[in-house]
Design an enzyme around this catalytic site. Structure first.
Site, mmCIF file in Angstrom:
data_model
loop_
_atom_site.group_PDB
_atom_site.id
_atom_site.type_symbol
_atom_site.label_atom_id
_atom_site.label_comp_id
_atom_site.label_asym_id
_atom_site.label_seq_id
_atom_site.Cartn_x
_atom_site.Cartn_y
_atom_site.Cartn_z
ATOM 1 N NE ARG A 116 -82.237 21.567 12.969
ATOM 2 C CZ ARG A 116 -83.366 22.247 12.739
ATOM 3 N NH1 ARG A 116 -83.723 23.239 13.538
ATOM 4 N NH2 ARG A 116 -84.120 21.942 11.699
ATOM 5 C CB SER A 124 -86.360 25.113 15.276
ATOM 6 O OG SER A 124 -85.915 26.390 14.891
ATOM 7 C CG HIS A 167 -94.257 29.610 11.654
ATOM 8 N ND1 HIS A 167 -93.153 30.428 11.764
ATOM 9 C CD2 HIS A 167 -93.810 28.450 11.093
ATOM 10 C CE1 HIS A 167 -92.093 29.801 11.320
ATOM 11 N NE2 HIS A 167 -92.458 28.602 10.902
ATOM 12 C CE LYS A 186 -87.385 30.611 15.323
ATOM 13 N NZ LYS A 186 -86.695 29.314 15.270
ATOM 14 C CG ASP A 203 -84.394 27.543 17.678
ATOM 15 O OD1 ASP A 203 -84.390 26.395 17.204
ATOM 16 O OD2 ASP A 203 -84.599 28.564 16.994
#
Length: 434
Positions: free
Chosen positions: A168, A183, A82, A187, A161
């Site tokens: 947000r 967040s 990620h 995921k 989320d």
């Protein structure tokens, strides 16, 4: 329980329990807590933060608000990567096939771009026919068969989320490390992976502008991973200039193909190999990073990684012919140079501004429902430390309109030309482990 009591508790710097956070996320997902109350809670977190235990419980509560994939039937240690987002960050595209061809399953659930940062899914969709939407069964079968898949998250993954992130975005609470970490992890853990490598960007083109903030986010990500029983490592990497020389969807695919052909910009090659080495070690395919780096370099040299990318494209409905002929990718109508108005050395680049320029050309989104022009973007002729003469091309705009005077001005201002070579930043600042 009452939501107002949880808001008050966090407002007064109290620590919420696992039961309280779980109840809050369950009730919000079910539509029983209104947005205005969740917004108040998010603002309280923004100002007062969360303890490590709160942050972990918050991430797990969002994770379990939806589906969690079970990939246990797929042999091997599944490893995902990620990135926290940057300009020109196309690393996932060469990375997934490189790691997959060496026997590590890579079940990658990726996102789309918004604002100055690009999205892996948008880039892949510039390949004619490429489909980023798969059923759970298709996703599992593909990872089991060719060791790689890059897809979008289904609406059933971390629905809490999705709703909280939208809040947000409009309530000024995006830049909160506990909320960012929750967040991301809600995921990533939902993909069923066994190990994670995080690429946490640092610099003027990243969400984390300082090493201190990036380090705090990296530590939060590896801490949540450890609590979930998932192996992880985080690299803090430079984003004070774009990665590589392209910004834009089809342009970044072409650059990724060049990297997989063992060509392309050195920074993209080096970071791809560094992240691949971490994934190979976590995936049990190499005992240390030195051997893992050698395996990755070999796979780039002998064409295995390139073949694996063709497999990925074909498996997801795309045209693999783009690998042999990148001109089959979408092409912009015009090439408009942005030139230097003085001589010297490039000593600073406003990376965020270059990302915004690509967005204004139509290659990125100002709003989530914006339709992209997949052909447009920027090709950088000069990067940090490069000598420049007046009139030299700094950037070539790839555009479908000639009316780009404002964007030319934005790009020119993004480049600062000085008299001395700037101190070179490392590509990787730090490595954070649990």
């Amino acid at each position: 329980m009452r939501m107002v009591d949880l808001i008050t508790k966090k407002r007064d710097r109290g620590e919420l329990t696992n039961d309280e956070l779980t109840w809050m996320i369950e009730q919000y997902t079910a539509g029983k807590i209104p947005d205005y109350q969740m917004s108040a809670f998010l603002m309280a977190v923004y100002f007062n933060g969360m303890t490590d235990a709160e942050r972990n419980h918050f991430a797990f509560a969002m994770l379990h608000s939806g589906d969690v994939l079970d990939l246990s039937e797929i042999p091997g240690i599944k490893v995902d990567k990620h990135s926290t987002g940057g300009v020109g960050d196309k690393i996932s595209i060469p990375l997934a096939p490189l790691v997959a061809c060496l026997g590590v399953p890579v079940p990658m659930i990726s996102g789309r771009g918004l604002g100055h940062t690009g999205g892996t899914l948008d880039k892949l969709e510039s390949i004619p026919g490429f489909n980023v939407t798969e059923t759970e069964a298709e996703f599992k079968k593909q990872v089991q068969t060719i060791h790689e898949a890059i897809v979008s998250a289904s609406r059933e993954v971390a629905p809490a989320d999705r709703r909280i992130y939208a809040l947000r975005d409009v309530t000024g609470t995006v830049e909160s490390i506990p909320l960012i970490a929750g967040s991301i992890m809600s995921k990533k853990l939902a993909s069923g992976t066994n190990a994670l490598v995080f690429d946490v960007k640092v610099g003027n083109g990243a969400f984390m502008k300082t090493i201190k903030d990036a380090r705090a986010l990296a530590k939060a990500l590896v801490s949540i991973s450890k609590s979930a029983g998932v192996k992880s490592v985080a690299l803090l990497t430079d984003m004070n200039q774009p990665l590589g020389i392209t910004i834009g969807n089809s342009l970044e695919i072409a650059e990724s193909i060049a990297v997989l052909k063992n060509r392309g910009p050195r920074d993209v090659h080096d970071l791809t190999v560094a992240l691949a080495a971490q994934m190979l070690v976590l995936g049990g395919k190499a005992p240390n990073l030195e051997i893992a780096s050698g395996l990755a370099e070999d796979a780039l040299r002998d064409g295995r990684a390139l073949s694996a990318f063709k497999q990925l494209i074909q498996a997801q409905g795309g045209d693999p012919a783009v690998v042999d002929d990148p001109r089959k990718l979408p092409q912009a109508k015009y090439r408009i140079p942005v030139t230097a108005d003085e001589s010297g050395v490039v000593d600073q680049i406003d990376t965020n501004a270059l990302g915004l320029a690509a967005m204004q050309l139509g290659g990125g989104r100002a709003k989530k429902d914006d339709v992209l022009d997949l052909a447009v973007g920027l090709v950088l002729h000069k990067k940090l430390g490069t000598p420049v003469s007046k009139g030299d091309t700094l950037v070539m705009l790839h555009t479908d309109t000639k009316n780009v005077a404002d964007i030319v001005g934005l790009v020119q201002k993004a480049y600062h030309i000085g008299s001395s070579t700037p101190k070179k930043s490392p590509l990787i600042y730090e490595i954070i482990r649990p």
